[in-house]
Motif scaffolding. Structure first.
Motif, PDB file in Angstrom:
ATOM      1  N   ALA A  35      65.051 -24.012  33.643  1.00 16.08           N
ATOM      2  CA  ALA A  35      64.452 -22.708  33.907  1.00 16.08           C
ATOM      3  C   ALA A  35      65.535 -21.640  33.956  1.00 16.08           C
ATOM      4  O   ALA A  35      66.723 -21.936  34.093  1.00 16.08           O
ATOM      5  N   THR A  36      65.103 -20.386  33.844  1.00 12.46           N
ATOM      6  CA  THR A  36      66.021 -19.260  33.937  1.00 12.46           C
ATOM      7  C   THR A  36      65.335 -18.089  34.609  1.00 12.46           C
ATOM      8  O   THR A  36      64.115 -17.912  34.482  1.00 12.46           O
ATOM      9  N   SER A  37      66.121 -17.292  35.330  1.00 18.90           N
ATOM     10  CA  SER A  37      65.630 -16.042  35.910  1.00 18.90           C
ATOM     11  C   SER A  37      65.983 -14.853  35.026  1.00 18.90           C
ATOM     12  O   SER A  37      65.620 -13.718  35.344  1.00 18.90           O
ATOM     13  N   THR A  38      66.702 -15.099  33.935  1.00 19.69           N
ATOM     14  CA  THR A  38      67.122 -14.038  33.026  1.00 19.69           C
ATOM     15  C   THR A  38      65.986 -13.671  32.077  1.00 19.69           C
ATOM     16  O   THR A  38      65.436 -14.549  31.408  1.00 19.69           O
ATOM     17  N   PRO A  39      65.607 -12.405  31.993  1.00 27.92           N
ATOM     18  CA  PRO A  39      64.538 -12.017  31.061  1.00 27.92           C
ATOM     19  C   PRO A  39      64.923 -12.335  29.619  1.00 27.92           C
ATOM     20  O   PRO A  39      66.100 -12.295  29.253  1.00 27.92           O
ATOM     21  N   CYS A  40      63.931 -12.649  28.810  1.00 28.75           N
ATOM     22  CA  CYS A  40      64.210 -12.929  27.405  1.00 28.75           C
ATOM     23  C   CYS A  40      64.596 -11.634  26.695  1.00 28.75           C
ATOM     24  O   CYS A  40      64.209 -10.540  27.126  1.00 28.75           O
ATOM     25  N   PRO A  41      65.348 -11.712  25.615  1.00 31.52           N
ATOM     26  CA  PRO A  41      65.763 -10.494  24.898  1.00 31.52           C
ATOM     27  C   PRO A  41      64.545  -9.768  24.337  1.00 31.52           C
ATOM     28  O   PRO A  41      63.637 -10.401  23.784  1.00 31.52           O
ATOM     29  N   PRO A  42      64.490  -8.450  24.466  1.00 34.73           N
ATOM     30  CA  PRO A  42      63.300  -7.697  24.031  1.00 34.73           C
ATOM     31  C   PRO A  42      62.940  -7.917  22.570  1.00 34.73           C
ATOM     32  O   PRO A  42      61.759  -7.880  22.207  1.00 34.73           O
ATOM     33  N   VAL A  43      63.940  -8.179  21.717  1.00 40.62           N
ATOM     34  CA  VAL A  43      63.657  -8.254  20.291  1.00 40.62           C
ATOM     35  C   VAL A  43      62.712  -9.400  19.949  1.00 40.62           C
ATOM     36  O   VAL A  43      61.944  -9.315  18.977  1.00 40.62           O
ATOM     37  N   VAL A  44      62.710 -10.476  20.727  1.00 37.58           N
ATOM     38  CA  VAL A  44      61.847 -11.611  20.405  1.00 37.58           C
ATOM     39  C   VAL A  44      60.398 -11.343  20.788  1.00 37.58           C
ATOM     40  O   VAL A  44      59.519 -12.161  20.500  1.00 37.58           O
ATOM     41  N   GLN A  45      60.140 -10.210  21.432  1.00 35.82           N
ATOM     42  CA  GLN A  45      58.778  -9.850  21.815  1.00 35.82           C
ATOM     43  C   GLN A  45      58.198  -8.742  20.941  1.00 35.82           C
ATOM     44  O   GLN A  45      57.099  -8.274  21.203  1.00 35.82           O
ATOM     45  N   VAL A  46      58.948  -8.339  19.911  1.00 37.80           N
ATOM     46  CA  VAL A  46      58.489  -7.237  19.072  1.00 37.80           C
ATOM     47  C   VAL A  46      57.404  -7.685  18.115  1.00 37.80           C
ATOM     48  O   VAL A  46      56.299  -7.124  18.080  1.00 37.80           O
TER      49      VAL A  46
END
Length: 247
Positions: free
Chosen positions: A47-58
């Motif tokens: 798991a991670t608490s780091t948000p995913c990079p915005p570009v993968v949500q475009v």
């Protein structure tokens, strides 16, 4: 204009180039989620608490061509974390298993290890010399040290460097999270030598008890070299050795 509506009409080569330039350095905090307090029943997922990079949500195209990949898909209930191993620094938040980053030891190029309790320190000193050999493509290692907990000292750090990081000395940086000071392995040895030989009073007690205080005092005495100064000395030594070969 906040939205560039003609973007889909750009040539595919230009769009791919734009997606490739979207990566930026991030600190990826990863943690093993296990069944049981000490993972005795096995890994469930990473798991991670780091948000995913915005570009993968475009859009689908950005997810496909952005310079990120799904990683850490291990465990009984695998999930994934978006990572760019060239620019992202991986930080393992599990103090009892800091170097267990299966199956990506050979992918990781930048690694940060928080040494904030005795358990984390013991793990590095006991397992570090063997486990670090698995990180064959490492470029940068940050040891983030919290020197507030009892029993930790500069000498322990220096011993850790000597034991675990042979061959990695030029890649290792030590960060005191309290003061923000950062040193490389060679500077740390200089500081350790200074404290061992010059910082004791007549009763055998160290005059400076904290990493921050020791650094500040060394700067006043001008006994600590900057990284650029050390590079200059290394270059000069290399030139001397080269000249000696022709004598």
């Amino acid at each position: 204009m906040s939205t560039f509506h003609p973007f889909p009409r750009l040539p595919i080569e230009l769009r791919l180039r734009i997606w490739s330039l979207t990566a930026f350095p991030r600190m990826i905090h990863v943690k093993r989620q296990c069944v049981g307090d000490h993972g005795e029943f096995g890994l469930q997922y990473m798991a991670t608490s780091t948000p995913c990079p915005p570009v993968v949500q475009v859009c689908q195209e950005s997810r496909r061509y952005a310079p990120y990949r799904r990683a850490f898909t291990t465990g009984a209930e695998p999930r994934y974390i978006w990572v760019n191993f060239e620019s992202d620094m991986i930080c393992n938040d599990g103090s009892h298993d800091l170097l267990n980053l299966e199956p990506h030891q050979q992918d990781i190029q930048r690694l940060r290890l928080p040494i904030d309790d005795e358990l984390a320190y013991d793990y590095i000193t006991i397992h570090g010399d063997q486990e670090f050999k698995k990180f064959t493509n490492i470029k940068e290692i940050h040891i983030a040290v919290d020197l507030q907990f009892a029993g930790f000292s500069i000498e322990f750090l220096a011993a850790t460097v000597n034991k675990c990081f042979n061959g990695f000395d030029n890649k290792v940086k030590f960060l005191d999270v309290g003061s923000g000071y950062m040193m490389d392995a060679n500077q740390l040895r200089i500081l350790s030598d200074w404290k061992n030989y010059y910082s004791f009073d007549t009763h055998g007690r160290a005059n400076v008890d904290t990493f921050e205080g020791a650094i500040r005092f060394m700067r006043i005495l001008d006994n600590i070299l900057t990284l650029s100064e050390m590079h200059a000395i290394d270059d000069e030594n290399a030139k001397i050795k080269q000249d000696q070969q022709f004598l």
